[in-house]
Scaffold this motif. Structure first.
Motif, short mmCIF file in Angstrom:
data_model
loop_
_atom_site.label_atom_id
_atom_site.label_comp_id
_atom_site.label_asym_id
_atom_site.label_seq_id
_atom_site.Cartn_x
_atom_site.Cartn_y
_atom_site.Cartn_z
N GLN A 29 23.41 -14.98 48.16
CA GLN A 29 23.53 -16.15 47.28
C GLN A 29 24.99 -16.46 47.00
O GLN A 29 25.41 -17.62 47.05
CB GLN A 29 22.80 -15.90 45.95
N LYS A 53 24.83 -24.26 50.16
CA LYS A 53 23.84 -24.66 49.16
C LYS A 53 23.76 -26.17 49.04
O LYS A 53 23.00 -26.69 48.24
CB LYS A 53 24.19 -24.04 47.81
N PHE A 114 15.67 -19.14 47.82
CA PHE A 114 17.09 -19.04 47.49
C PHE A 114 17.43 -20.21 46.73
O PHE A 114 17.74 -20.75 45.98
CB PHE A 114 17.99 -18.88 48.70
#
Length: 114
Positions: A29, A53, A114
């Motif tokens: 992450q 992301k 995620f």
């Protein structure tokens, strides 16, 4: 690990693997927030950079495309570059998650959040 304890030993092993996976997911992450991909359109005239992301970090526009009568074309190129960057970010993030799954011995097609 805990031989002779039957399913209790298996549970301890599963808990250890789950904790290990949780740590690797947290690391991934953090990496995904810092790794960037660049999408482009118009043969590189417009480039958009975003994190894995999907957060936009940069937009680069070649000045040669700035003509007042081509405003819509420029807008379309910008949107296309952003979409390309976001698609690449999504694909790369999924590839990283798949790699992590395989390292942990999970099925290839298992989708991790995620």
């Amino acid at each position: 690990m805990l031989k002779g304890l039957g399913s209790l030993g298996d549970m301890a092993g599963m808990m250890k693997k789950a904790k290990e996976m949780q740590g690797k997911m947290a690391t991934l992450q953090e990496e995904m927030a810092n790794l960037t991909v660049t999408g482009e359109s118009g043969a590189g005239l417009v480039k958009a950079t975003c994190t894995m992301k999907g957060e936009m970090k940069a937009l680069d526009i070649d000045p040669s495309i700035f003509h007042p009568d081509e405003k819509e074309v420029v807008e379309d190129l910008i949107l296309a570059a952003i979409k390309d960057a976001q698609l690449k970010a999504s694909d790369r993030a999924q590839a990283e998650m798949t790699k992590l799954s395989e390292e942990m011995g999970l099925p290839k097609d298992m989708k991790l959040p995620f």
